[in-house]
Design an enzyme around this catalytic site. Structure first.
Site, PDB file in Angstrom:
ATOM      1  N   ARG A  10      41.960  34.359  30.973  1.00  0.00           N
ATOM      2  CA  ARG A  10      42.774  35.329  30.231  1.00  0.00           C
ATOM      3  C   ARG A  10      43.705  34.603  29.259  1.00  0.00           C
ATOM      4  O   ARG A  10      43.832  34.988  28.094  1.00  0.00           O
ATOM      5  CB  ARG A  10      43.569  36.181  31.228  1.00  0.00           C
ATOM      6  N   TYR A  51      52.161  32.525  23.427  1.00  0.00           N
ATOM      7  CA  TYR A  51      50.951  31.978  22.813  1.00  0.00           C
ATOM      8  C   TYR A  51      51.192  31.418  21.415  1.00  0.00           C
ATOM      9  O   TYR A  51      50.329  30.735  20.872  1.00  0.00           O
ATOM     10  CB  TYR A  51      49.842  33.036  22.805  1.00  0.00           C
ATOM     11  N   HIS A  85      42.517  33.918  35.831  1.00  0.00           N
ATOM     12  CA  HIS A  85      43.689  34.151  34.981  1.00  0.00           C
ATOM     13  C   HIS A  85      43.791  33.095  33.884  1.00  0.00           C
ATOM     14  O   HIS A  85      44.325  33.370  32.805  1.00  0.00           O
ATOM     15  CB  HIS A  85      44.968  34.165  35.821  1.00  0.00           C
ATOM     16  N   LYS A 131      48.241  47.506  34.480  1.00  0.00           N
ATOM     17  CA  LYS A 131      49.449  47.566  35.300  1.00  0.00           C
ATOM     18  C   LYS A 131      50.190  48.876  35.049  1.00  0.00           C
ATOM     19  O   LYS A 131      50.241  49.371  33.934  1.00  0.00           O
ATOM     20  CB  LYS A 131      50.367  46.390  34.973  1.00  0.00           C
ATOM     21  N   HIS A 183      50.135  43.754  27.512  1.00  0.00           N
ATOM     22  CA  HIS A 183      51.495  43.334  27.851  1.00  0.00           C
ATOM     23  C   HIS A 183      52.474  44.467  27.561  1.00  0.00           C
ATOM     24  O   HIS A 183      52.421  45.085  26.498  1.00  0.00           O
ATOM     25  CB  HIS A 183      51.902  42.102  27.034  1.00  0.00           C
ATOM     26  N   ARG A 241      42.596  41.261  32.981  1.00  0.00           N
ATOM     27  CA  ARG A 241      43.005  40.686  34.261  1.00  0.00           C
ATOM     28  C   ARG A 241      41.849  40.777  35.253  1.00  0.00           C
ATOM     29  O   ARG A 241      41.006  41.668  35.162  1.00  0.00           O
ATOM     30  CB  ARG A 241      44.224  41.422  34.819  1.00  0.00           C
TER      31      ARG A 241
END
Length: 362
Positions: A312, A344, A309, A239, A335, A213
């Protein structure tokens, strides 16, 4: 400390007052893991107390975001748009609903969402709803009259068309393999000033080759890099303050890294940041977005969304297409849920071709 629902005579000023209080509260409750300078946050909290216009609130929230409170604009933008709607409606209509904050209800909020969120993505519409729910829940708890009674809105916004539906599986904007090669070539070809050339090229290439990110890349420190057997292992703080490691072939960035580290010695670097401006502070996401967009335009690869992004998404798409391993995508991108990585699979050309060929089978 609790406050009267309407301290001032003008309802638009009262609404702005509550929005300012709520945003100040959010500044104290959002994740502060990216905050490097606490003094700047204190400045923002003080300025939010003194802000007397929507433009001032917007300016302070941008300052707070740059200080590391990354989520504040998710609340600020929708609420300032609601204040704009309320102010305009009060001027051009004679409806009594706009003469007091007590007249704000689900119908008015639904009207606002209908007018101001048309054409926005479902995710953005949901952010508007979350911001409104947060504001009025805060007011419910914090308003009190002289008799110690509170006015309760009890806003739920459960039946708002286009906001509560499932987000679905919108395919993210990305570059394919050939376009990524062209983008990488353009990073080296586009003109940049000598002071930022190595830094910017290094930063953007790290994002392309690892899929991290943008805020993760901007917070990297030199100690996060370990070189072994021709590969850099990079420790990333993601995150929720969760750490993960990615690997990057050294030859992709080695010369740029050496060049930038020499230039970086001239700057008063703060917090051991790898990437910094001439003042030693972290680069902003807005700056990074502009640099990526500039290269995309130079390469003739413009998309609906042109920021870091998208790079990414491009990395993740290419990774899945070449390895067909969702767990690998999940781990590489950090994730929390495998379902986030599942999007994806929609770019798997082999699977799509297999589906298209069923009519040719006996």
């Amino acid at each position: 400390m609790k406050h009267p629902l309407e301290e001032l005579k003008d309802p638009t000023e009262n609404l702005l007052l509550w929005i300012g209080r709520f945003l100040r509260y959010k500044c104290t409750s959002l994740s502060n893991s990216q905050v490097k300078d606490q003094n700047k946050v204190f400045e923002c909290l003080n300025e939010l107390n003194q802000a007397c216009s929507s433009s001032q609130l917007e300016k302070v929230c941008k300052k707070a975001r740059n200080a590391g409170l990354l989520g504040i604009n998710t609340y600020a933008l929708p609420l300032l748009k609601f204040h704009e709607y309320f102010s305009k409606a009060r001027l051009i209509t004679e409806r009594l609903a706009f003469n007091s904050l007590k007249n704000i209800d689900e119908v008015m909020l639904a009207e606002f969402l209908s007018v101001y969120t048309g054409g926005l993505s479902l995710a953005t519409k949901k952010n508007y709803r979350i911001a409104l729910l947060g504001l009025f829940s805060y007011i419910d708890k914090q308003n009190q009259d002289e008799n110690e009674k509170s006015y309760i809105y009890n806003i739920t916004l459960k039946n708002i068309s286009g906001v509560n539906q499932s987000a679905g599986n919108k395919l993210p904007t990305h570059l394919n393999n050939e376009e990524l090669e062209k983008f990488l070539e353009s990073i080296d070809k586009i003109e940049m000033s000598a002071k930022v050339r190595a830094r910017n090229r290094l930063l953007i290439k790290i994002i392309v080759f690892t899929g991290m990110r943008s805020n993760e890349a901007l917070q990297l420190k030199i100690k996060d890099f370990t070189l072994e057997n021709g590969c850099y292992t990079i420790l990333i703080k993601g995150k929720g303050d969760k750490y993960r490691a990615v690997m990057l072939k050294a030859f992709h960035i080695e010369s740029l890294l050496k060049e930038w580290l020499i230039e970086r010695e001239l700057y008063p670097v703060k917090n051991d940041l790898l990437f910094c401006n001439q003042k030693g502070s972290a680069l902003t996401q807005a700056y990074l977005y502009k640099q990526v967009e500039r290269i995309i335009n130079f390469a003739g690869l413009r998309r609906e969304k042109n920021g870091a992004h998208m790079l990414r998404h491009s990395f993740a798409t290419l990774l899945y297409q070449k390895r067909h391993d969702l767990i690998l995508v999940q781990e590489a991108l950090g994730h929390a849920s495998l379902n986030t990585s599942r999007i994806y699979t929609h770019f798997d050309k082999q699977r799509l071709e297999e589906a298209a060929s069923i009519w040719e089978e006996n």
